[in-house]
Every structure is written in C-alpha cells, then in structure tokens.
Design an enzyme around this catalytic site. Sequence first.
Site, PDB file in Angstrom:
ATOM      1  N   GLU A 125     167.203 -61.728 139.872  1.00 53.42           N
ATOM      2  CA  GLU A 125     165.942 -61.897 139.133  1.00 53.42           C
ATOM      3  C   GLU A 125     165.922 -61.030 137.880  1.00 53.42           C
ATOM      4  OE1 GLU A 125     163.640 -63.848 138.911  1.00 53.42           O
ATOM      5  OE2 GLU A 125     161.996 -62.771 137.946  1.00 53.42           O
ATOM      6  N   GLU A 173     166.737 -64.570 129.741  1.00 60.35           N
ATOM      7  CA  GLU A 173     165.852 -65.634 129.231  1.00 60.35           C
ATOM      8  C   GLU A 173     164.938 -65.149 128.109  1.00 60.35           C
ATOM      9  OE1 GLU A 173     162.832 -67.371 131.757  1.00 60.35           O
ATOM     10  OE2 GLU A 173     162.758 -65.604 133.006  1.00 60.35           O
ATOM     11  N   CYS A 232     139.080 -67.543 135.786  1.00 57.60           N
ATOM     12  CA  CYS A 232     138.416 -68.626 135.061  1.00 57.60           C
ATOM     13  C   CYS A 232     137.808 -67.994 133.808  1.00 57.60           C
ATOM     14  CB  CYS A 232     137.302 -69.236 135.895  1.00 57.60           C
ATOM     15  SG  CYS A 232     137.846 -69.849 137.487  1.00 57.60           S
ATOM     16  N   TRP A 251     140.219 -72.093 136.788  1.00 60.11           N
ATOM     17  CA  TRP A 251     141.532 -71.938 137.431  1.00 60.11           C
ATOM     18  C   TRP A 251     141.236 -71.964 138.922  1.00 60.11           C
ATOM     19  CZ3 TRP A 251     146.446 -71.928 135.742  1.00 60.11           C
ATOM     20  CH2 TRP A 251     147.435 -71.543 136.631  1.00 60.11           C
ATOM     21  N   ASN A 281     133.239 -66.857 137.806  1.00 63.40           N
ATOM     22  CA  ASN A 281     134.666 -66.506 137.789  1.00 63.40           C
ATOM     23  C   ASN A 281     134.868 -65.492 138.897  1.00 63.40           C
ATOM     24  OD1 ASN A 281     137.311 -65.775 137.305  1.00 63.40           O
ATOM     25  ND2 ASN A 281     136.768 -64.306 135.706  1.00 63.40           N
ATOM     26  N   GLY A 282     135.673 -65.847 139.922  1.00 62.79           N
ATOM     27  CA  GLY A 282     135.913 -64.910 141.026  1.00 62.79           C
ATOM     28  C   GLY A 282     136.036 -65.661 142.339  1.00 62.79           C
ATOM     29  N   LYS A 310     165.550 -62.396 134.039  1.00 64.67           N
ATOM     30  CA  LYS A 310     164.526 -61.901 133.117  1.00 64.67           C
ATOM     31  C   LYS A 310     165.161 -61.503 131.787  1.00 64.67           C
ATOM     32  CE  LYS A 310     161.489 -63.077 134.425  1.00 64.67           C
ATOM     33  NZ  LYS A 310     161.744 -63.865 135.573  1.00 64.67           N
ATOM     34  N   HIS A 346     185.645 -58.041 144.152  1.00 61.43           N
ATOM     35  CA  HIS A 346     186.260 -59.389 144.251  1.00 61.43           C
ATOM     36  C   HIS A 346     186.356 -60.048 142.885  1.00 61.43           C
ATOM     37  CE1 HIS A 346     186.137 -59.119 148.599  1.00 61.43           C
ATOM     38  NE2 HIS A 346     184.907 -58.650 148.486  1.00 61.43           N
ATOM     39  N   ARG A 375     142.790 -68.347 130.373  1.00 59.60           N
ATOM     40  CA  ARG A 375     142.358 -67.821 131.678  1.00 59.60           C
ATOM     41  C   ARG A 375     142.352 -68.913 132.738  1.00 59.60           C
ATOM     42  NH1 ARG A 375     139.993 -63.019 131.540  1.00 59.60           N
ATOM     43  NH2 ARG A 375     138.955 -63.460 133.495  1.00 59.60           N
ATOM     44  N   LYS A 377     157.402 -73.343 129.985  1.00 56.07           N
ATOM     45  CA  LYS A 377     156.822 -72.628 131.119  1.00 56.07           C
ATOM     46  C   LYS A 377     156.978 -73.435 132.401  1.00 56.07           C
ATOM     47  CE  LYS A 377     154.823 -69.493 133.480  1.00 56.07           C
ATOM     48  NZ  LYS A 377     155.656 -68.319 133.854  1.00 56.07           N
TER      49      LYS A 377
HETATM   50  C1  AGP Z   1     161.402 -67.718 135.384  1.00 52.12           C
HETATM   51  O1  AGP Z   1     161.165 -66.577 134.581  1.00 52.12           O
HETATM   52  C2  AGP Z   1     161.607 -68.950 134.558  1.00 52.12           C
HETATM   53  N1  AGP Z   1     160.537 -69.154 133.663  1.00 52.12           N
HETATM   54  C3  AGP Z   1     161.970 -70.178 135.381  1.00 52.12           C
HETATM   55  O2  AGP Z   1     163.206 -69.896 135.994  1.00 52.12           O
HETATM   56  C4  AGP Z   1     160.982 -70.609 136.491  1.00 52.12           C
HETATM   57  O3  AGP Z   1     160.956 -69.667 137.514  1.00 52.12           O
HETATM   58  C5  AGP Z   1     161.486 -71.952 137.056  1.00 52.12           C
HETATM   59  O4  AGP Z   1     161.474 -72.930 136.032  1.00 52.12           O
HETATM   60  C6  AGP Z   1     160.660 -72.450 138.236  1.00 52.12           C
HETATM   61  O5  AGP Z   1     159.345 -72.723 137.815  1.00 52.12           O
HETATM   62  P1  AGP Z   1     158.210 -72.936 138.924  1.00 52.12           P
HETATM   63  O6  AGP Z   1     158.104 -71.658 139.688  1.00 52.12           O
HETATM   64  O7  AGP Z   1     156.977 -73.250 138.136  1.00 52.12           O
HETATM   65  O8  AGP Z   1     158.633 -74.068 139.810  1.00 52.12           O
END
Ligand code: AGP
Length: 613
Positions: free
Chosen positions: A486, A493, A2, A73, A99-100, A490, A509, A27, A608
């Site tokens: 994963e 994207e 927070c 938060w 905050n905590g 990373k 394959h 935050r 996001k």
């Molecule tokens: C991950 O780096 C991406 N930003 C994206 O794939 C994300 O994981 C996905 O949109 C799911 O989001 P969420 O975890 O908020 O549901």
Amino acid sequence: MCGIVGYLGNKNAVPVILKGLKRLEYRGYDSAGIAVLNGGLQVAKCKGKVADLKKLTDKDLHEATIGIGHTRWATHGKPNDVNAHPHTSNSGDLTLIHNGIIENYDSIKEALIKRGYRFDSETDTEVLVNLIEDVQKSENTTLAKALQIALNQVIGAYAIAVISSNNPNQIVVAKKGSPLVVGIGEGEYFIASDATPFLEFTKSAVYLEDDEMAVINRGEDLEVLSIKDNRTIDPYVHQLEMDLESIEKGGYDHFMLKEIYEQPKSIRDTLRGRLLPNEGLVKMDGVYQFQEKFVTAQRIIIIGCGTSWHAGLVAEYLFEDLARIPVEVEYASEFRYRNPVITEKDVVIAVSQSGETADTLAAIKLAKEKGATIFGVCNVVGSSIARETHAGAYTHAGPEIGVASTKAFTAQVAVLALIALKIAHKKGVLKESYYHQLLAELDDIPNKIERMLESDAQSKYISGLFKDARNFLYLGRGYNFPVALEGALKLKEISYIHAEGYPAAEMKHGPIALIDEDMPVVVIAPKGGQYEKVVSNIQEVKARNGKVIAIVSEGDSEIAKTADHVIEVEDTLEEFSPLLTTIPLQLLSYHIAVMRGANVDQPRNLAKSVTVE
Ligand code: AGP
C-alpha cells in the site's frame, strides 16, 4: 458527511442556497434538496447532484427569502428522492435538514409510530423532525424549546436547521459533532456546514460549538443558546480570511492531506455503534444475518482492486489468524476471467471505496451466479457494488475526494477487523480475555492516530531527503506486508516515482540485487510479529549501502542504531499495526509528491473510480 445551507434575509433564497450547495458537493453528492417558505412550504428534492436539483427548482420553486438546502452522503437509507433531505414532519409544519447520524433513531421511531406517526423514508432525519413536532405539540411550546427538549433525547452527531411553515421569519439550528457555521450579513443570515456558501456575501461568521443552538429571527440579533441548560451564550464573531478553495479543503492544501487527518474521525464514525468494548460486543446486522454462512464457510474469497485489494490482504491475516477461516484474496480483474472454482459454500467479500469499480462489480456478479454469498464493504451507500451484494457493512469514511485512497483504506481495515472479531468470537476460537483486549485496543486506535498526527515533521524531513529518488523499495512482514504494498502504491500513484512492495524475506530471492546507495528502502518494523527477522533484513540492506527508512514502534532504540532514518508509530497489538504503520507512509508519499510539484489530488492518468475495464 453531508452539506447543509440555509438563508434568511432580503435576497431570493433559491439561487443563494443552490450555489451554496454546489460549493458543498465535496461533502456529499448522492442526492440533494431544498425547502423554501413563500406563503407556504415548497420542497424540491431528488437523487443526483445539485445540478439535477436545479432543474427541479427552475420550474417548481418560486421566489422566497427564507429556505434551507442539503446535499447528501447517505449513511441511513439509499440515495433516492424519498430519502433525500429536507424532511417534513407529518403535519407539514416543520421541515429539517441534517448532517450526521442519530444512533438511537430506531427506538425513537418505534415510539413515534406508536403515537401515530408514519414515515416515508428510511432516514434517521425524518425521525428527528417528527420527534421535534411531537415535543412541540405535547409541550405546546416554541420551535426552539421543542428542538432543545428533543435533542436532549437524541444520541448521535448532528448539524441541523429547522423551519416552520407557521413562521417564515425564523430558522433554528443546532450542532453536535458535525460542523455548523452562521454567516452574519446586512439584514441577512446564512447557515452552512462551512463558510464557502456565504463567503462572497459576508466574512462575519459564528462557528457553533457542540451542544449549542441558535435562533435566527429576521431583523433581530443572533441568539445562541446551550442545548443542555438553555443558557444564553455570547458568540465570538470571526472575520474570515480564508479563500473559498482553502475552506473546502478545511484549511489543508489538498484533499488528500485533509483526508489523512480525518482518519481518527472516519475510523470513529466507522466503529460507532458497532464496536462495544464495554459490552464485549461487535454489532453488525449484515454479518449477523449471514453469520452461519461465515461460521461454516470453507473459505472466504476477498475481491478488490488497488488499495481495496491491499485492505483485503490485511483481512486475510485477520480472518486466518483470529477466526481460523481459510482466505483467498483476489484481484477482481484476474478473478473474473480465470474461470474460478466457486461453490455455494463460499463467502465472497467485495471491498470497494467507490462501490463502482467495474472489475470488482463483474467479479462479484460471477461469484453470485455460481451461488456464493456476497458481502460488501463499500464507502458509498447505494452504490452498484453495495446493491449487488446479499449484505454488507459500510465504511463511514465520508466522501474521499483525493484519488489516492487514505481514510477509506483504514476504514476498510477497521470494518474487516470487526467482521473477523465477530466471527472468531461466534466460532469460539479466540481466547475470551484476548478477544476483549482486541476490542479495547481497536477502540483506542483513533486516539493513537490522533496523537501520531500531532506532528508530521519527521516524515516531511525525510521526504525532502528522498524526493528525487528514482526508485523505492517497501518491505514488511506478516500483517505489514500488505502495508508495504500500500505504501508503494501511494508513492507511485501521486509522485510518479517507481516503487515496489515486497515481503521482507523475499529480498534474498532477487530484489536485494537492486540495493545500492541510490535505493531508499522503507522497512515497516513495529514490535511483534517477526520483528527480529525484520531487523536482520534491515542489516542486509545496510550491508549493501542501501538507505533505510524504518517505521518503528515508539521508543525502539535498536533499529535507530542501524537505520538511516526512523519514524515512530504508537505501540499496538500486531493485528492492528497496519492501521498505524500506514499513516507515515501516506504522509511520506504526500510530502514527496508536493515537493515534486505533482498534482496530488488528481494525479496524471488516474481517476477516483475506475468504472471501465
Ligand atoms: C488507491 O489509492 C487508488 N486510487 C486505486 O488503486 C483504488 O484503490 C482502486 O481503483 C479501487 O477503487 P475502489 O476502492 O473504489 O474499488
């Protein structure tokens, strides 16, 4: 996480605090509030952002030269007007922001209720402010002394500021585990979670250390004390050089890098109070409430998108391997439209950092309608997905600002590992000695990540060699197959380089046709699992002139003979290797993206949280 802000001086505190809270919204931003003293206590607080709070203060709050403010938060209690800070004690005398996390707030609350206190909110913070009041009354002492006595009864982390309606010339603050800095101006003081709220007014700052408190009196010198023994401390006054933006990012160039380095803390915060290796316990109320459902489940369906889907894949190995429960991992977007067969015997786990992903929300609504038990693993308290589930366990990773998910992923895997361990132990399908070994090892993971993050020189060096590659392959087996996916996500994207993850054995394959000297292949090859077979996969790639970047266990000299580059991770049990092997892949993608001049925190075309289909 927070944000807290306070002001004592000769300006109008309200605009100073509101502007400061705005700067701390990175935050936390699910609710906000402010309290001022101007001939009496005035409090304005609400669910929503600082902008929503400003609408309240514009009409409700008069000028004042002392005040405290908070942007939240949520960790305890969903985001709403009542749970928003500040919180005031029963008598109305004391008002506090925090905050905590107060870990033992339950027992303190019970004792205070027995002494006649009542509580309006679900927060641990409201308990703390009434504990301080109770001590001040029973000891008939000053606010500072009461705070000191009360904090010696508290277990947890805090950065707090308290004001008393009886003394409009004083703010008392205290710090343990959460940041708190005091800005020293001309006849004025500021307090905040970082220096961004007061940097424009003063560059003189005192960063309180853990177990320190400060008594701030109008027109007097700052008094810093040790909470434990009341010892006076001579504080070091910093002259700040950093600019606003770099302070918000904690001195890191990007939020993503800051969040990568926050992972020891975010995993510790996620495990705190849940993983008790010395007692051989995993404590998770949400799982306990539905543990019969989990124990008797014919299958567990894990639903998510993107990185959260990858965390679900790691959980598939954990649940099947440890708890012997069949698991299916589903892309939410596919699950919701394929007319899946779901029964009331199914347990569905929804994994989502934001808790707002439209496909995941729709998928769990469908499963819920068909009678399944829905369990959530979210990072945002009170989010739509969290509210849609029957129960859940939050990741306490704090706000994740960078679009590329990092600390949320490792926190999700940590929570899912806890659930698998708890259910496996309940079912009695895990050797007791190995169960205890797993608990102890999981508890040590943050320390291992901390040591691994002491240097990112090797991943940075390798990034420089491959930043212009046009394609990457990521390979892994077993628990590290999801990590390959994963790592590839990373990279693609944030650097816009095409990258694919595959189970290493899949190479023969088809994908092996892609291998040539222009194709870097990242191979995740920690000791354990099918290590020998992964070594063979590396040799297959090398035989076709591929360039191999291997993620290996520290001290592995065998793969170093064959691979072009190695990055070492600390040794751990196979079940927890994803928590470590993912770290160099996060750094690799980060450095490559930076070297390519990409917008790391806000990559093109991405948001996001994908709240639309
Ligand atoms: C991950 O780096 C991406 N930003 C994206 O794939 C994300 O994981 C996905 O949109 C799911 O989001 P969420 O975890 O908020 O549901």
